[in-house]
Design a protein around this motif. Structure first.
Motif, PDB file in Angstrom:
ATOM      1  N   ARG A  11       0.803  -1.217   0.000  1.00 53.55           N
ATOM      2  CA  ARG A  11       0.000   0.000   0.000  1.00 53.55           C
ATOM      3  C   ARG A  11       0.838   1.272   0.000  1.00 53.55           C
ATOM      4  O   ARG A  11       0.428   2.282  -0.560  1.00 53.55           O
ATOM      5  N   ALA A  79      -2.048   9.292   2.534  1.00 53.25           N
ATOM      6  CA  ALA A  79      -1.506  10.255   3.494  1.00 53.25           C
ATOM      7  C   ALA A  79      -2.520  10.453   4.607  1.00 53.25           C
ATOM      8  O   ALA A  79      -3.702  10.132   4.466  1.00 53.25           O
ATOM      9  N   ASP A 119      -6.938   8.843   1.517  1.00 55.65           N
ATOM     10  CA  ASP A 119      -6.787   7.416   1.835  1.00 55.65           C
ATOM     11  C   ASP A 119      -6.283   6.594   0.667  1.00 55.65           C
ATOM     12  O   ASP A 119      -5.720   5.524   0.861  1.00 55.65           O
TER      13      ASP A 119
ATOM     14  N   GLN B  36      -3.756  -0.274  12.079  1.00 53.47           N
ATOM     15  CA  GLN B  36      -3.764  -0.046  10.626  1.00 53.47           C
ATOM     16  C   GLN B  36      -3.171  -1.245   9.895  1.00 53.47           C
ATOM     17  O   GLN B  36      -3.673  -1.657   8.843  1.00 53.47           O
ATOM     18  N   LEU B  39      -5.774  -3.872   9.674  1.00 53.22           N
ATOM     19  CA  LEU B  39      -6.806  -3.507   8.693  1.00 53.22           C
ATOM     20  C   LEU B  39      -6.294  -3.663   7.265  1.00 53.22           C
ATOM     21  O   LEU B  39      -7.045  -4.021   6.351  1.00 53.22           O
ATOM     22  N   ASP B  40      -5.009  -3.385   7.065  1.00 53.88           N
ATOM     23  CA  ASP B  40      -4.411  -3.506   5.729  1.00 53.88           C
ATOM     24  C   ASP B  40      -4.425  -4.950   5.232  1.00 53.88           C
ATOM     25  O   ASP B  40      -4.365  -5.192   4.033  1.00 53.88           O
ATOM     26  N   ALA B  79      -5.354   8.319  10.961  1.00 50.59           N
ATOM     27  CA  ALA B  79      -6.013   7.481   9.958  1.00 50.59           C
ATOM     28  C   ALA B  79      -5.888   8.141   8.597  1.00 50.59           C
ATOM     29  O   ALA B  79      -5.603   9.335   8.492  1.00 50.59           O
ATOM     30  N   TYR B  80      -6.107   7.341   7.556  1.00 45.87           N
ATOM     31  CA  TYR B  80      -5.998   7.886   6.200  1.00 45.87           C
ATOM     32  C   TYR B  80      -7.288   8.579   5.749  1.00 45.87           C
ATOM     33  O   TYR B  80      -7.285   9.285   4.749  1.00 45.87           O
ATOM     34  N   GLN B  81      -8.369   8.359   6.498  1.00 42.23           N
ATOM     35  CA  GLN B  81      -9.609   9.063   6.152  1.00 42.23           C
ATOM     36  C   GLN B  81     -10.565   9.104   7.339  1.00 42.23           C
ATOM     37  O   GLN B  81     -10.773   8.099   8.009  1.00 42.23           O
ATOM     38  N   ASP B 149     -11.305  -2.040   2.476  1.00 38.21           N
ATOM     39  CA  ASP B 149     -11.339  -1.425   1.150  1.00 38.21           C
ATOM     40  C   ASP B 149     -12.759  -1.475   0.605  1.00 38.21           C
ATOM     41  O   ASP B 149     -13.450  -2.489   0.726  1.00 38.21           O
ATOM     42  N   LEU B 255     -12.619   3.697  -1.243  1.00 41.33           N
ATOM     43  CA  LEU B 255     -12.221   3.992   0.133  1.00 41.33           C
ATOM     44  C   LEU B 255     -11.132   3.007   0.528  1.00 41.33           C
ATOM     45  O   LEU B 255     -11.271   1.799   0.324  1.00 41.33           O
ATOM     46  N   GLY B 256     -10.057   3.509   1.123  1.00 47.96           N
ATOM     47  CA  GLY B 256      -8.970   2.649   1.555  1.00 47.96           C
ATOM     48  C   GLY B 256      -9.236   2.040   2.920  1.00 47.96           C
ATOM     49  O   GLY B 256      -9.966   2.617   3.740  1.00 47.96           O
ATOM     50  N   ALA B 257      -8.644   0.874   3.167  1.00 45.28           N
ATOM     51  CA  ALA B 257      -8.802   0.204   4.466  1.00 45.28           C
ATOM     52  C   ALA B 257      -8.399   1.152   5.589  1.00 45.28           C
ATOM     53  O   ALA B 257      -7.372   1.823   5.504  1.00 45.28           O
ATOM     54  N   THR B 259     -10.539   3.510   6.655  1.00 44.23           N
ATOM     55  CA  THR B 259     -11.412   4.687   6.563  1.00 44.23           C
ATOM     56  C   THR B 259     -12.400   4.691   7.735  1.00 44.23           C
ATOM     57  O   THR B 259     -13.001   3.667   8.040  1.00 44.23           O
TER      58      THR B 259
END
Lengths: 342, 342
Positions: A11, A79, A119, B36, B39-40, B79-81, B149, B255-257, B259
């Motif tokens: 990722r 980011a 994300d 994270q 979750l990834d 978090a990324y989102q 995701d 949406l990325g993991a 979020t």
């Protein structure tokens, strides 16, 4: 120095140091596996990365490999923050003029800024995916900076010292979704899909005299379907510097390392539609919305369509000697249904 | 299962599995060092984490340690989102009624959602830092989910299956900055400082029958300065389910993991100011703005002040047997100048 992230199936990709001429690169797993890891521990990592950069430029890096822009993800593939300003007020003035509205006086002292999704950015050579052309797909060519940690309430001088990297960005906008989203009052949300950043991010010192007063004083080259579309100077008509934009973002909260702050669509003041396009001797545009606003102001209605599937966008910047600084963003608009079918 | 993140001096903390009764926890570095990371790679990590959870609950986990909520960061310290909906339309109806405006019909079918800052959340027992009480500091007690995701254009059924975790959140708002920010049209930006999440995040299956139709059907307990302030049921008057909110967020982008999607301030329909407070037999409020709106509707002006330095906010949720599900968010408002002086 110059840094990039190669796609490696993970990722966050793999951090590489890139030579000044963009010909060589070197992975640096012993220093930092990813760009975010380097930003998280910048004071420790940066001097080591600088040594690799010096060796690469001197042709003395033992692990040097050819650098391929097409193998890059965005420098930060994802980011923790992406906040985009609107520092070129000319763009806002045109939007307002096209609908016979005044620009509030506060816009010249209080920056516009929205929070964007960070994300899942796409790579600089990845398609711009959408489910419908009816969304009104538009490019937005911008400059962006990546920060270190910034304390709440930081003054612009403090914010300036926290700027770690500079890069380019295509902040795609879905113009036909914007009116409904903004009418709801909560920002652009659905009208801002994934952005793409330039293959290479560079430290401000790398820009020399072209980085002045926290602005990047070089023309931004935007091509649309292979033809010159925009050549505005990113250092002109920028009402707020990056230091001011970062300070604005930090007014009521801390910013974490790896925060990306964008300039908004680069836009230079030009007199009118005739003479503003590159073809007619002007510096052109960094988004289709802008030429459509000129058309509306002069002819009552826009003529130039938004992007269609198959259209291509290229964004790059060259130094005074003509060398590419950041590599090239080169994207084609595709239907999302095609993803994974290549 | 239940997961938490212990502060360990690093930006992302240390992932631990927490026993159902919140008494024990176990670090799982061999499975995932951070939430994270789990979750990834959720499909791989989750079954292993579930085995640790079963062992913890059976009193058979070799590495079990006492669990201390006060040692926790937010489950995702960054978090990324972070995108927050406004699913309890009663809250919006009150806002509008207080200024004699109608709620647009579209608000009942098209969710409101804004993009929030996710680069530096604060921990559940960390202070709410601000530079001025004049900002109009307010709590907002909400429920939030963390997703895997999610593809662009996902239907609500697809979005529902991507919900990995549920938690509580205090989405702090700076009420006196909101009018100026929203007037600029770009969203809440400066009026939304760092949020804090509950010490523990839980998988939806952990909630049993209380997680129904992608809503959490339990009362949210909000105390202000040690007194009951809100007890509304988070499953009532929620116009949009979490599946609908996630699908809304994914309409034009993946949406990325990791979020995080929030519900917006929980708010139950109540008849009037008299009878709506917990003291008067009602279910009370999840933000100060709401009681101020009731006061405005009934008396022409708000009376209850926003938060002052030293005020405390507690947010928790109990199951039918009275056991805390997520642990407690417990924050005191402090001047940012005091940070690092403790």
């Amino acid at each position: 120095m110059k840094l990039a992230t190669l796609k490696n199936g993970k990722r966050d990709g793999q951090l590489v140091v890139v030579s000044r001429d963009l010909r060589l690169c070197q992975a640096v797993p012993a220093i930092a596996a990813t760009l975010q890891a380097a930003l998280d521990d910048w004071d420790h990592a940066a001097p080591q990365l600088e040594r690799v950069y010096a060796a690469l430029n001197a042709g003395e890096a033992a692990g040097a490999q050819p650098f391929d822009e097409a193998a890059c993800h965005s420098p930060l593939p994802r980011a923790y923050q992406w906040a985009d300003g609107s520092a070129y007020i000319n763009h806002v003035e045109l939007v307002r003029k096209a609908r016979n509205a005044e620009v509030p006086a506060s816009f010249y002292t209080d920056p516009l800024m929205y929070q964007g999704g960070s994300d899942s950015f796409v790579g600089p050579r990845d398609p711009i995916y959408a489910l419908s052309e009816e969304w009104g797909i538009d490019l937005e060519a911008e400059v962006a900076v990546v920060t270190g940690d910034v304390p709440m309430g930081a003054a612009p001088e403090v914010a300036a010292r926290a700027i770690r990297l500079v890069m380019l960005v295509n902040d795609v906008s879905l113009r036909n979704l914007i009116p409904n989203e903004l009418a709801k009052g909560f920002g652009f949300f659905q009208s801002k899909p994934a952005s793409a950043f330039s293959p290479v991010a560079v430290t401000p010192d790398e820009l020399g005299a072209d980085w002045q007063d926290d602005k990047l004083r070089l023309p931004l080259n935007v091509d649309l379907n292979g033809k010159p579309f925009g050549r505005p100077n990113a250092g002109e008509d920028m009402t707020f510097s990056f230091a001011q934009l970062v300070a604005h973002a930090a007014r009521t909260r801390e910013l974490g390392a790896g925060t990306i702050i964008g300039s908004g669509t680069v836009s230079n003041k030009q007199g009118s539609l005739h003479g503003s396009s590159v073809e007619n001797g002007g510096v052109g545009y960094c988004c289709l919305a802008e030429v459509r606003m000129y058309e509306t102001i002069e002819g009552g209605a826009p003529k130039t369509p938004f992007l269609k599937f198959g259209d291509s966008v290229r964004i790059a910047m060259r130094d005074a000697a003509g060398n590419s600084i950041f590599g090239t963003i080169d994207q084609v608009v595709r239907h999302y249904g095609e993803k994974g079918q290549a």
